[in-house]
Design a protein around this motif. Structure first.
Motif, PDB file in Angstrom:
ATOM      1  N   PRO A 168       0.812  -1.223   0.000  1.00 10.43           N
ATOM      2  CA  PRO A 168       0.000   0.000   0.000  1.00 10.43           C
ATOM      3  C   PRO A 168       0.844   1.272   0.000  1.00 10.43           C
ATOM      4  CG  PRO A 168       0.118  -0.904   2.222  1.00 10.43           C
ATOM      5  CD  PRO A 168       0.872  -1.865   1.331  1.00 10.43           C
ATOM      6  N   ARG A 169       0.259   2.352  -0.505  1.00  8.25           N
ATOM      7  CA  ARG A 169       0.953   3.635  -0.564  1.00  8.25           C
ATOM      8  C   ARG A 169       0.027   4.736  -0.039  1.00  8.25           C
ATOM      9  NH1 ARG A 169       5.037   3.896  -3.106  1.00  8.25           N
ATOM     10  NH2 ARG A 169       4.680   6.092  -3.511  1.00  8.25           N
ATOM     11  N   THR A 170       0.508   5.478   0.945  1.00 11.34           N
ATOM     12  CA  THR A 170      -0.334   6.552   1.487  1.00 11.34           C
ATOM     13  C   THR A 170      -0.588   7.635   0.446  1.00 11.34           C
ATOM     14  OG1 THR A 170       1.626   7.597   2.410  1.00 11.34           O
ATOM     15  CG2 THR A 170       0.314   6.256   3.910  1.00 11.34           C
ATOM     16  N   GLY A 171       0.412   7.913  -0.402  1.00  7.44           N
ATOM     17  CA  GLY A 171       0.250   8.999  -1.382  1.00  7.44           C
ATOM     18  C   GLY A 171      -0.937   8.779  -2.299  1.00  7.44           C
ATOM     19  N   PHE A 172      -1.147   7.550  -2.691  1.00  3.19           N
ATOM     20  CA  PHE A 172      -2.281   7.263  -3.568  1.00  3.19           C
ATOM     21  C   PHE A 172      -3.596   7.575  -2.862  1.00  3.19           C
ATOM     22  CE2 PHE A 172      -5.640   4.666  -5.294  1.00  3.19           C
ATOM     23  CZ  PHE A 172      -5.505   4.891  -6.654  1.00  3.19           C
ATOM     24  N   VAL A 173      -3.687   7.182  -1.608  1.00  4.27           N
ATOM     25  CA  VAL A 173      -4.922   7.417  -0.839  1.00  4.27           C
ATOM     26  C   VAL A 173      -5.164   8.919  -0.699  1.00  4.27           C
ATOM     27  CG1 VAL A 173      -6.091   7.048   1.362  1.00  4.27           C
ATOM     28  CG2 VAL A 173      -4.606   5.261   0.418  1.00  4.27           C
ATOM     29  N   GLU A 174      -4.116   9.650  -0.357  1.00  2.26           N
ATOM     30  CA  GLU A 174      -4.272  11.096  -0.167  1.00  2.26           C
ATOM     31  C   GLU A 174      -4.716  11.774  -1.459  1.00  2.26           C
ATOM     32  OE1 GLU A 174      -0.375  11.559   1.343  1.00  2.26           O
ATOM     33  OE2 GLU A 174      -0.984  11.167   3.422  1.00  2.26           O
ATOM     34  N   ARG A 175      -4.132  11.363  -2.565  1.00  2.97           N
ATOM     35  CA  ARG A 175      -4.494  11.962  -3.842  1.00  2.97           C
ATOM     36  C   ARG A 175      -5.942  11.622  -4.225  1.00  2.97           C
ATOM     37  NH1 ARG A 175      -1.217  12.908  -8.080  1.00  2.97           N
ATOM     38  NH2 ARG A 175       0.453  14.226  -7.359  1.00  2.97           N
ATOM     39  N   ALA A 176      -6.321  10.398  -4.002  1.00  5.87           N
ATOM     40  CA  ALA A 176      -7.700  10.005  -4.316  1.00  5.87           C
ATOM     41  C   ALA A 176      -8.672  10.766  -3.413  1.00  5.87           C
ATOM     42  CB  ALA A 176      -7.864   8.494  -4.144  1.00  5.87           C
ATOM     43  N   MET A 177      -8.275  10.989  -2.151  1.00  9.44           N
ATOM     44  CA  MET A 177      -9.132  11.769  -1.245  1.00  9.44           C
ATOM     45  C   MET A 177      -9.323  13.185  -1.759  1.00  9.44           C
ATOM     46  SD  MET A 177      -7.864  10.674   2.557  1.00  9.44           S
ATOM     47  CE  MET A 177      -9.082  11.633   3.444  1.00  9.44           C
ATOM     48  N   VAL A 178      -8.247  13.775  -2.236  1.00  6.76           N
ATOM     49  CA  VAL A 178      -8.350  15.137  -2.782  1.00  6.76           C
ATOM     50  C   VAL A 178      -9.341  15.154  -3.945  1.00  6.76           C
ATOM     51  CG1 VAL A 178      -7.109  16.906  -4.085  1.00  6.76           C
ATOM     52  CG2 VAL A 178      -6.068  15.914  -2.034  1.00  6.76           C
ATOM     53  N   ALA A 179      -9.204  14.201  -4.849  1.00  2.00           N
ATOM     54  CA  ALA A 179     -10.109  14.151  -6.004  1.00  2.00           C
ATOM     55  C   ALA A 179     -11.550  13.949  -5.551  1.00  2.00           C
ATOM     56  CB  ALA A 179      -9.689  13.036  -6.961  1.00  2.00           C
ATOM     57  N   ALA A 180     -11.747  13.136  -4.516  1.00  2.02           N
ATOM     58  CA  ALA A 180     -13.097  12.890  -4.014  1.00  2.02           C
ATOM     59  C   ALA A 180     -13.688  14.171  -3.430  1.00  2.02           C
ATOM     60  CB  ALA A 180     -13.071  11.790  -2.951  1.00  2.02           C
ATOM     61  N   TYR A 181     -12.961  14.806  -2.524  1.00  2.00           N
ATOM     62  CA  TYR A 181     -13.500  16.014  -1.891  1.00  2.00           C
ATOM     63  C   TYR A 181     -13.795  17.091  -2.924  1.00  2.00           C
ATOM     64  CZ  TYR A 181     -12.512  14.286   2.795  1.00  2.00           C
ATOM     65  OH  TYR A 181     -12.510  13.562   3.956  1.00  2.00           O
ATOM     66  N   VAL A 182     -12.866  17.294  -3.850  1.00  4.53           N
ATOM     67  CA  VAL A 182     -13.059  18.353  -4.845  1.00  4.53           C
ATOM     68  C   VAL A 182     -14.259  18.028  -5.747  1.00  4.53           C
ATOM     69  CG1 VAL A 182     -11.986  19.454  -6.854  1.00  4.53           C
ATOM     70  CG2 VAL A 182     -10.664  19.137  -4.761  1.00  4.53           C
ATOM     71  N   GLY A 183     -14.492  16.750  -5.999  1.00  4.88           N
ATOM     72  CA  GLY A 183     -15.595  16.362  -6.870  1.00  4.88           C
ATOM     73  C   GLY A 183     -16.922  16.183  -6.149  1.00  4.88           C
ATOM     74  N   GLY A 184     -16.920  16.322  -4.819  1.00  4.95           N
ATOM     75  CA  GLY A 184     -18.167  16.226  -4.061  1.00  4.95           C
ATOM     76  C   GLY A 184     -18.507  14.813  -3.602  1.00  4.95           C
ATOM     77  N   LEU A 185     -17.542  13.879  -3.639  1.00  3.70           N
ATOM     78  CA  LEU A 185     -17.792  12.500  -3.202  1.00  3.70           C
ATOM     79  C   LEU A 185     -17.247  12.301  -1.791  1.00  3.70           C
ATOM     80  CD1 LEU A 185     -16.859  12.457  -6.423  1.00  3.70           C
ATOM     81  CD2 LEU A 185     -17.164  10.008  -6.138  1.00  3.70           C
ATOM     82  N   GLN A 186     -17.869  11.402  -1.050  1.00  4.60           N
ATOM     83  CA  GLN A 186     -17.379  11.036   0.274  1.00  4.60           C
ATOM     84  C   GLN A 186     -16.344   9.924   0.115  1.00  4.60           C
ATOM     85  OE1 GLN A 186     -18.491  12.447   3.206  1.00  4.60           O
ATOM     86  NE2 GLN A 186     -16.882  11.258   4.210  1.00  4.60           N
ATOM     87  N   PRO A 187     -15.079  10.163   0.502  1.00  4.43           N
ATOM     88  CA  PRO A 187     -14.090   9.088   0.352  1.00  4.43           C
ATOM     89  C   PRO A 187     -14.165   8.072   1.491  1.00  4.43           C
ATOM     90  CG  PRO A 187     -13.014  11.061   1.198  1.00  4.43           C
ATOM     91  CD  PRO A 187     -14.484  11.406   1.026  1.00  4.43           C
ATOM     92  N   ILE A 188     -13.963   6.816   1.160  1.00  2.00           N
ATOM     93  CA  ILE A 188     -13.912   5.736   2.146  1.00  2.00           C
ATOM     94  C   ILE A 188     -12.712   4.862   1.777  1.00  2.00           C
ATOM     95  CG2 ILE A 188     -15.075   3.616   2.944  1.00  2.00           C
ATOM     96  CD1 ILE A 188     -17.751   5.148   2.437  1.00  2.00           C
TER      97      ILE A 188
END
Ligand code: GTP
Ligand code: MG
Ligand code: ZN
Length: 307
Positions: A105-125
């Motif tokens: 696993p890589r934390t950077g991928f999770v953080e980047r996906a979270m950014v895309a989720a928040y900016v797009g209006g999705l709840q990240p899980i």
């Protein structure tokens, strides 16, 4: 002729699979009406269709309108790619699927996906798979201050907690190739029959799933979107202001920042207004981790051709 409302569940070479609101049991095949030009139409889009909506073999209806989207998950292939693609429309949630091992696993991928989720209006899980390969993993601890919901979705984990999060919602699954997205989808939707592959070596570029497809959850409604594995989550289209504005408790504060503030705090931004919010220190620090992730490449995947 009156148009009917439908949802796009698959996209393949100029044909869109749709389900009609009036009869979800009858999938239909559609094409794009000429007047739509090159408007992107993606899985999750709400569309108006006309023509032959019988769903009979060889029948073809036409999409004449794409409704405004309530959320948009966007990514670029890498951080320099000017071409932004919409991955999924109208999803309420983003399952960031990460294997605890194989691939690591890589934390950077999770953080980047979270950014895309928040900016797009999705709840990240965060959905962690391959729990059986590393039961002691401390990977999830890295996200403690981000209020990120975490669920285990490995083959030996019970399905109920996953279903509780998914039921009644449209959820997109995203993650590197081989983390087990399709494996989990097959458990959730028993007649999905999504192909499942071997874990290919990093950079070998073998993806088992090649198209995004939305699949209906059997009980209680809701949809899961299985997407092809991606190597990196390019965020070329996202600015630090976009990220902060996605957090309602911080959005207003940055109006007091100096022009060009990147909100990272001292030393880069000694006058960032986020440092003047009493009681928000931990939250601001956590969100700055996300901001840092925009500025940092995913090193493992750097230099790989994009997908
Ligand atoms: N040990 C273990 N293996 C798993 C688990 N989940 C999936 N796998 C295996 O991982 C491999 C890849 O799984 P897939 O479901 O095809 O992965 P994917 O994320 O859909 O991959 P792409 O479609 O290429 O993006 C398969 O061999 C699965 O059997 C798990 O929880 N534990
Ligand atoms: Mg797959
Ligand atoms: Zn600032």
């Amino acid at each position: 002729m009156d148009a009917e409302r439908a949802m796009v569940f698959s996209v393949d070479r100029g044909r869109w699979g749709c389900v009609l609101d009036s009869d979800p049991e009858r999938p239909i095949v559609t094409m794009r009406a000429r007047e739509l030009g090159r408007t992107p139409i993606v899985v999750g889009d709400q569309v108006d269709v006309v023509g032959d909506v019988s769903g009979k073999p060889d029948s073809l209806a036409r999409i004449v309108r794409v409704a405004d989207r309530s959320t948009v998950l966007r990514r670029t292939a890498d951080d320099t790619d000017p071409f932004e693609r919409v991955v999924v429309a109208n999803a309420e949630q983003l399952f960031i699927v990460v294997a605890l091992a194989d691939p690591p696993p890589r934390t950077g991928f999770v953080e980047r996906a979270m950014v895309a989720a928040y900016v797009g209006g999705l709840q990240p899980i965060l959905c962690l798979t391959k729990h059986d390969l590393d039961a002691e993993s401390e990977f999830a601890d890295a996200f403690e201050d981000l209020d990120l919901t975490i669920v285990y979705g490995g083959i030996e984990d019970p399905l109920d907690p996953v279903l509780d999060l998914l039921t009644g919602k449209l959820t997109a699954f995203i993650g590197h190739s081989g983390v087990g997205k399709s494996t989990l989808v097959n458990r959730l939707v028993p007649d999905a029959y999504r192909a499942v592959g071997e874990v290919s070596g990093v950079g070998k570029g073998r993806h088992t799933s090649t198209q995004s497809v939305a699949l209906p959850l059997p009980d209680g409604g809701g949809w899961v979107v299985d997407t092809p594995g991606i190597r990196s989550f390019g965020l070329a289209h996202i600015t630090p202001d976009d990220v902060i504005k996605a957090f309602s408790d911080l959005a207003e504060a940055i109006e007091d920042c100096p022009r060009g503030c990147t909100h990272l705090g001292p030393p880069a931004d000694p006058e960032c207004a986020l440092d003047l919010l009493p009681g928000k220190e931990r939250r601001v620090a956590a969100i700055r981790l996300l901001l840092n992730a925009i500025n940092t490449n995913d090193p493992w995947f750097r230099g790989q051709s994009s997908s």
